[in-house]
Design a protein around this motif. Structure first.
Motif, PDB file in Angstrom:
ATOM      1  N   GLU A   1       0.708  -1.004  -0.086  1.00 52.56           N
ATOM      2  CA  GLU A   1       0.023  -0.049   0.111  1.00 52.56           C
ATOM      3  C   GLU A   1       0.922   1.275  -0.037  1.00 52.56           C
TER       4      GLU A   1
ATOM      5  N   ARG B   1       1.343   5.728  -1.047  1.00 51.69           N
ATOM      6  CA  ARG B   1       0.695   6.756  -1.350  1.00 51.69           C
ATOM      7  C   ARG B   1       1.690   7.744  -2.083  1.00 51.69           C
TER       8      ARG B   1
ATOM      9  N   GLU C   1     -11.024  17.087  -1.399  1.00 48.39           N
ATOM     10  CA  GLU C   1     -12.000  16.588  -0.670  1.00 48.39           C
ATOM     11  C   GLU C   1     -12.667  17.693   0.200  1.00 48.39           C
ATOM     12  N   VAL C   2     -13.722  17.358   0.942  1.00 50.13           N
ATOM     13  CA  VAL C   2     -14.421  18.280   2.000  1.00 50.13           C
ATOM     14  C   VAL C   2     -14.078  17.412   3.300  1.00 50.13           C
ATOM     15  N   TYR C   3     -13.891  17.969   4.574  1.00 48.99           N
ATOM     16  CA  TYR C   3     -14.129  17.327   5.617  1.00 48.99           C
ATOM     17  C   TYR C   3     -14.727  18.472   6.648  1.00 48.99           C
ATOM     18  N   ARG C   4     -15.881  18.065   7.278  1.00 48.67           N
ATOM     19  CA  ARG C   4     -16.491  19.012   8.217  1.00 48.67           C
ATOM     20  C   ARG C   4     -16.371  20.572   7.773  1.00 48.67           C
ATOM     21  N   GLY C   5     -16.738  20.594   6.377  1.00 50.67           N
ATOM     22  CA  GLY C   5     -17.061  21.822   5.994  1.00 50.67           C
ATOM     23  C   GLY C   5     -16.061  22.652   5.243  1.00 50.67           C
ATOM     24  N   ALA C   6     -14.690  22.115   5.399  1.00 48.88           N
ATOM     25  CA  ALA C   6     -13.480  22.815   4.910  1.00 48.88           C
ATOM     26  C   ALA C   6     -12.853  21.955   3.697  1.00 48.88           C
ATOM     27  N   GLU C   7     -12.684  22.468   2.745  1.00 46.22           N
ATOM     28  CA  GLU C   7     -11.860  21.861   1.674  1.00 46.22           C
ATOM     29  C   GLU C   7     -10.563  21.429   1.908  1.00 46.22           C
ATOM     30  N   TYR C   8     -10.071  20.433   1.636  1.00 46.22           N
ATOM     31  CA  TYR C   8      -8.559  20.223   1.443  1.00 46.22           C
ATOM     32  C   TYR C   8      -7.933  19.494   0.446  1.00 46.22           C
TER      33      TYR C   8
END
Lengths: 445, 112
Positions: free
Chosen positions: B32, B34, B44-51
């Motif tokens: 595996e 990365r 992507e979006v996590y809890r309303g914030a883009e990253y």
């Protein structure tokens, strides 16, 4: 059919509690009216007392819920630290509550603002153990309230996760649970000045949740954001490492809430306890659906952590009025809380207040909303909106400023935050020398 | 002898495994990993914030093959993992200087 179903358990209960000699009752127990006319003082006391004890056990499970929720929403390199804090809080909470907290929170006659009490126990053994005390024994009263007490400090634990120095947090949590929470609690539940004003907070939207949430806000402001959260004016989300753990935590919290709210009836009153179960669950469901809807429409994604926060928002929202609103109001209160929590989490993040688990929004903001909601939705005309606002702002501001002072004192003495190097390495290794997940693991997070 | 290192979508692993087996490749290793390529991750979006996901999860399939198996193995990997979308990955091939089977001490092609 309906009647048969109703009578069978009644007969069984009567047979058991009266030693099987149903005829000595001298009452017709084949009708509901006859059953209710029985001399039930002692069995009623037994059942009421048992319900308080079951509720205490349910509230205890909430500590596991908080532990797994906080663990799930933070990085794996800080897992041992979060578990450690949660273990410490519940244990120090119970002991300090025995030594001073219980009698500080329930001082009897006092000056309505503050009375630091001594250890539990009093001399009247009969009053301790019978209905002369309440619908439950003195010990049941203590253990139920003790389980509550530690939740306020647990709320803070999540917000300050991943960067607070363990020793400072232990000092802070001890002072919070030993003194600040019981002092504030005495204003309402101990019969203090807010109680005299007619302020209503059934199970603690303000007394527990807004108190915990605004304590957390003060701590986070002094502590600052996690390293790498706000870089070059940009928000860089730090992802939680286990959504399954977060989900387990929230479902455990919901389970525990049946005791948190249901036990706050302070008896096994069939009507009230069942109403409270219904309002509590409907509000949680309303909160979940509202947060899911807002998340999809406003954030363009069905965010699972927001859906979980929505459940909690609904639960926190209904806590102040769970026994005094109708079922449909509970859905509205929960749904509004669920919508509020999504916007609050995003807004708080945008103004650079770093709250990894959303504790300030879930407990602080929704705690205030739930308390105010009593003034809007309560079926009791004596509950007033203005009193509710005064009460909840009193709790929020006391918690905020008391915690702010503690945070500033700790920061200027022993320090509040770990070093940058320790933060990078993760608190598990830096503070505890122990990884949560040994052997090969992803180390980038 | 050649080492084939293929950086692929995690979802393609099963098909790649089957395709390699079909051309007679006896063993492979999977890691595996990365990383990023020309796309430089994705949003992507996590809890309303883009990253930005800088390092996209991939699998790395490693196969050691003898000369005659090289091209069939490469073709099998490419055919099994191609979707035509960005992010399909890369296949890198390098020469192996020596190979030893630990249990028997055999070397060269017979060690593979």
């Amino acid at each position: 059919m309906k009647d048969r179903f109703r009578k069978a358990p009644l007969l069984a209960i009567a047979t058991v509690v009266m030693g099987g000699a149903t005829q000595v009752l001298g009452e017709d127990i084949t009708s509901l009216e006859g059953f209710q006319a029985m001399p039930l003082a002692y069995p009623k006391f037994m059942i009421d007392n048992l319900w308080i004890l079951i509720s205490a056990a349910l509230v205890f499970i909430m500590h596991l819920g908080f532990a797994t929720l906080e663990t799930g929403l933070t990085r794996q390199k800080n897992t041992v630290n979060i578990l450690f804090k949660n273990i410490f809080i519940v244990n120090v909470g119970i002991i300090t509550y025995a030594l001073t907290g219980f009698n500080t929170m329930y001082p009897g006659d006092f000056n309505d603002f503050i009375s630091i009490g001594g250890a539990i126990g009093f001399d009247d053994a009969v009053a301790n153990m019978t209905a002369n005390y309440a619908d439950y024994t003195y010990w049941s009263d203590f253990i139920f309230q003790a389980m509550f007490a530690a939740t306020a400090a647990t709320i803070v634990s999540g917000a300050v996760a991943e960067r607070i120095k363990l020793s400072s947090f232990m000092v802070y949590a001890t002072l919070l649970v030993a003194f600040l929470y019981p002092i504030a609690g005495s204003w309402k539940w101990g019969g203090g000045w807010l109680d005299d004003m007619g302020f209503y907070d059934f199970a603690g939207s303000s007394v527990v949740h807004a108190f915990g949430g605004f304590s957390a806000l003060a701590m986070v402001l002094v502590l600052g954001a996690r390293k790498g959260k706000y870089v070059n004016g940009q928000i860089r989300p730090i992802l939680g490492h286990s959504m399954p753990l977060a989900a387990i935590g929230v479902f455990l919290l919901w389970l525990g809430w049946f005791g948190f709210n249901g036990g706050s009836v302070l008896s096994a009153d069939p009507g009230l306890v069942s109403l409270v179960f219904v309002t509590t669950s409907l509000a949680a469901a309303g909160g979940a659906l509202a947060s899911i809807f807002v998340s999809i429409v406003y954030l363009k994604k069905p965010d699972v952590s927001m859906a979980l926060n929505g459940i909690l928002a609904g639960l926190v929202g209904i806590t102040a009025g769970a026994d005094t609103v109708i079922w449909s109001s509970a859905i509205v209160i929960g749904a509004i809380a669920g919508a509020i929590v999504v916007f609050a989490i995003v807004l708080i993040d945008r103004i650079r207040i770093d709250d990894p688990v959303g504790a300030i929004s879930v407990h602080g903001i929704c705690g205030i909303w739930g308390t105010i909601a009593v003034g809007i939705f309560s079926t009791n005309p004596e509950h007033s909106l203005s009193t509710q606002i005064i009460g909840t702002l009193s709790y929020a501001s006391f918690a905020f400023f008391a915690s702010l002072i503690l945070a500033l004192v700790l920061k200027s003495t022993v320090g509040l935050r770990v070093t940058e190097q320790e933060e990078d390495e993760g608190l598990d290794l830096a503070e505890h020398g122990q990884p949560a997940y040994a052997d090969f693991q992803h180390i980038t997070n | 002898m050649y080492k084939i290192e293929a950086y692929l979508r995690p979802a393609s692993l099963e098909k790649v495994q089957e395709a390699l087996a079909a051309v007679g490749i006896a063993g492979l290793s999977v890691l595996e990993v990365r990383g990023f390529g020309r796309q430089r991750g994705h949003r992507e979006v996590y809890r309303g914030a883009e990253y930005t996901v800088d390092f996209v999860p991939k699998i790395k399939v490693e196969v050691a093959v003898k000369e005659s198996d090289k091209q069939p193995a490469i073709d099998a990997i490419v055919a099994a993992s191609k979707t035509g979308q960005t992010g399909d990955g890369k296949v890198l091939v390098s020469a192996i200087v020596e190979a030893v089977r630990v249990r028997t001490g055999e070397t060269g092609d017979s060690a593979l």
